[in-house]
Design an enzyme around this catalytic site. Sequence first.
Site, PDB file in Angstrom:
ATOM      1  N   LYS A  52     -16.097 -16.675   4.129  1.00  0.00           N
ATOM      2  CA  LYS A  52     -17.537 -16.657   4.419  1.00  0.00           C
ATOM      3  C   LYS A  52     -18.379 -16.222   3.238  1.00  0.00           C
ATOM      4  CE  LYS A  52     -16.882 -14.982   9.134  1.00  0.00           C
ATOM      5  NZ  LYS A  52     -17.045 -13.684   9.805  1.00  0.00           N
ATOM      6  N   GLY A  56      -8.062  -8.464   0.859  1.00  0.00           N
ATOM      7  CA  GLY A  56      -6.842  -8.470   1.678  1.00  0.00           C
ATOM      8  C   GLY A  56      -6.017  -9.728   1.515  1.00  0.00           C
ATOM      9  N   GLY A  69     -12.340  -4.330   1.665  1.00  0.00           N
ATOM     10  CA  GLY A  69     -13.762  -4.004   1.675  1.00  0.00           C
ATOM     11  C   GLY A  69     -14.142  -3.036   0.562  1.00  0.00           C
ATOM     12  N   ARG A  92       0.826  -1.211   0.000  1.00  0.00           N
ATOM     13  CA  ARG A  92       0.000   0.000   0.000  1.00  0.00           C
ATOM     14  C   ARG A  92       0.861   1.263   0.000  1.00  0.00           C
ATOM     15  NH1 ARG A  92      -5.259  -1.305   3.883  1.00  0.00           N
ATOM     16  NH2 ARG A  92      -6.588  -2.013   2.168  1.00  0.00           N
TER      17      ARG A  92
END
Length: 398
Positions: A203, A354, A377, A37
């Site tokens: 998930k 991520g 996200g 990043r």
Amino acid sequence: MAKQTIKDLDFKGKKALVRVDFNVPQTKDGEVSDDRRIRSALPTLTHILDQGGSLILVSHLGRPKGDPEADAAFRMDKVAARLQELIGRPVQKADDTVGPDAQAKCAALKPGEIVVLENVRFNKGEKKGDPEFAKQLAGLADCYVNDAFGTCHRDEASMLAVPEQFPSDQRAIGLLVEKELQILDQLLGQPKPPMIAVMGGAKVSDKIGVIESLLKKVDKLLIGGAMTYTFLKAQGHSIGMSRCEEDRLDVAQHLLKLGGDKIVLPQDHLVTTSLDPNEAKTTVIEGSDLPEGQIGIDIGPKTAEAYAEIIRNAGTVVWNGPMGKFEDEPFRKGTIAVAEAMAASPAVTAVGGGETAEAVEQFGLADKVSHVSTGGGAFLEALEGKSFNSLRVIPDRD
Ligand code: ADP
Ligand code: 3PG
Ligand code: MG
């Protein structure tokens, strides 16, 4: 409509407040363990310096709780030190964000100089989007740049209330945000067919919105990772001891119905009786029913080859979510196979999330795909088609 970028602003003699996303992974000792990043922001930072501007950099790091002792791990010193190494110029670090040290350092800032402010989330006003705090932060600079793609889905002060403090011709996005938006446009606009989505990870519940919206765009959606077992259980299969979201079986059923034959589930599985990689005895199970006591931990070799073949023949591929528990060597073959196929494919290939980005980086393939997003996200929400308030406040280009 394209946004105003740093190429539209004149930085000569100006102090630019640049909101970056330096929320990087850290080791237990607080060292920066992945500086992607920071590296990704360098083109914007050097552009502004080369144009005769100076840099006031602001970012969050982690999710501080408001307890100074526990939050010490989230101070920006190590991040500032890593930036200094990467950019090859002196980088000052302020001990606060809008307090006396930041004010003094910003007031003394000359063209070509850089100061990194302390973690913006140490200030209560940040999360709340407090206009008073925003005024103080904005008061340090002459213009505002948003190059924090990974944080664009947050409405925190430094993303929204701060840019609103500047005249609209003094707000811009940076080159990283511009690049991320361009690739998203390519993925969501008119992607070269066939378009394939590869979804994995932990998930289903994290990804319902993305799966629903991608199903409208893709020719095939390949499923892997732990979420496989929620889908298989929803179809009535036995899944042994695999991870499963029992309370999301109805959602999985809904998605399967919505996707029809676009959704592809693994045809074989790597299973283990132990999650401990040192004790793991793995076997491959064909079909969709896992024996009792076994944990599905990676896609099997036939699935890996089938997915790789589809990816190699695609026009556009977007991938989020590892195919297995890739952090451990015995469970990473499926994720490697997908990453290698992405790297070898002539398609436009985009990776986001991520852990998925971490996997591609770890395998040394980050430069071989078209784009690795710096967003977790934010990437998922953008793929879902959500628009961001933080970008709404940056004007469109004339
Ligand atoms: P991303 O951050 O890229 O969006 P997720 O957060 O959804 O990805 O999921 C990543 C995690 O899912 C990884 O840490 C990986 O270990 C885990 N995972 C993937 N497959 C399995 C599996 N079969 N069993 C247990 N964990 C898994
Ligand atoms: C991220 O890592 O996804 C961004 O830096 C946002 O962090 P947050 O989820 O703590 O807001
Ligand atoms: Mg994750």
